[in-house]
Design a protein around this motif. Structure first.
Motif, mmCIF file in Angstrom:
data_model
loop_
_atom_site.group_PDB
_atom_site.id
_atom_site.type_symbol
_atom_site.label_atom_id
_atom_site.label_comp_id
_atom_site.label_asym_id
_atom_site.label_seq_id
_atom_site.Cartn_x
_atom_site.Cartn_y
_atom_site.Cartn_z
ATOM 1 N N SER A 109 30.963 40.251 39.639
ATOM 2 C CA SER A 109 31.823 39.490 40.567
ATOM 3 C C SER A 109 31.053 39.068 41.813
ATOM 4 C CB SER A 109 33.035 40.330 40.986
ATOM 5 O OG SER A 109 33.869 40.547 39.893
ATOM 6 N N LEU A 110 30.231 39.964 42.342
ATOM 7 C CA LEU A 110 29.415 39.646 43.513
ATOM 8 C C LEU A 110 28.427 38.526 43.185
ATOM 9 C CD1 LEU A 110 28.418 40.290 46.415
ATOM 10 C CD2 LEU A 110 26.809 41.888 45.332
ATOM 11 N N LYS A 112 28.725 36.221 40.962
ATOM 12 C CA LYS A 112 29.486 34.970 40.838
ATOM 13 C C LYS A 112 29.827 34.402 42.218
ATOM 14 C CE LYS A 112 31.761 35.885 36.400
ATOM 15 N NZ LYS A 112 33.066 36.136 35.750
ATOM 16 N N LYS A 113 30.280 35.269 43.120
ATOM 17 C CA LYS A 113 30.693 34.820 44.463
ATOM 18 C C LYS A 113 29.545 34.208 45.253
ATOM 19 C CE LYS A 113 34.675 37.747 45.145
ATOM 20 N NZ LYS A 113 35.257 38.917 45.790
ATOM 21 N N VAL A 114 28.363 34.790 45.147
ATOM 22 C CA VAL A 114 27.234 34.258 45.917
ATOM 23 C C VAL A 114 26.505 33.146 45.162
ATOM 24 C CG1 VAL A 114 26.905 36.389 47.218
ATOM 25 C CG2 VAL A 114 25.572 36.008 45.139
ATOM 26 N N LYS A 118 26.842 32.309 36.837
ATOM 27 C CA LYS A 118 28.223 32.349 36.368
ATOM 28 C C LYS A 118 28.225 32.852 34.938
ATOM 29 C CE LYS A 118 30.307 28.754 39.143
ATOM 30 N NZ LYS A 118 31.092 27.545 39.170
#
Length: 162
Positions: A109-110, A112-114, A118
């Motif tokens: 998740s981290l 993906k966020k930064v 993906k």
């Protein structure tokens, strides 16, 4: 900037892990780690072809991210898990389940966020894939150790006969 910082952090932490790991464990578990890294590279190639894994930027960025992850933290984490569990299946399973849960959910998740990459499959599916890899690695290591022990026994009998 953040992506490069992640790459540098992953590589530096891997180098530190390499220096701390006992040399005997490195050589003992190197074959399974090379096997495991090869399987992971094949899986990442599959995910890339089917557009289930992507990094923003050129194909070079994807290749860089792949090699940073596989030859960095994955490579040394694999060595460390085998070193810490010392062949005990339940301990090996426990360590892998915890580490893979952490990787499959908060770390992915981290990433993906930064925008590091993906992953277009569900985290639960990804967890099942990586935990399956862990058990495949354990089977490989068990088989390798038995084969190695048999080879050493056969060679020592041959040396005694000469």
């Amino acid at each position: 900037m953040i992506k490069n910082s992640i790459r540098v952090f992953l590589l530096l932490s891997s180098i530190v892990a390499a220096f701390i790991l006992p040399k005997k464990s490195f050589t003992k578990y190197l074959p399974v780690t090379l096997f495991s890294s090869s399987v992971l590279l094949a899986e990442m190639f599959y995910l890339t072809i089917h557009k289930l894994w992507k990094a923003k930027g050129s194909p070079g960025v994807m290749i860089c991210n792949t090699f940073v992850l596989v030859l960095g933290p994955y490579f040394f984490a694999n060595l460390w898990v085998f070193h810490l569990s010392k062949g005990r299946f339940l301990l090996y399973s426990f360590i892998n389940i915890i580490a893979d849960l952490i990787y499959a959910f908060p770390i992915i998740s981290l990433f993906k966020k930064v925008g590091f990459f993906k992953l277009k499959i569900k985290s639960s599916v990804f967890f099942l894939i990586i935990i399956s890899n862990a058990f495949l690695n354990y089977i490989f290591q068990t088989f390798y150790e038995k084969l190695n022990a048999k080879f050493k026994t056969d060679n020592s009998q041959y040396e005694l006969q000469e």
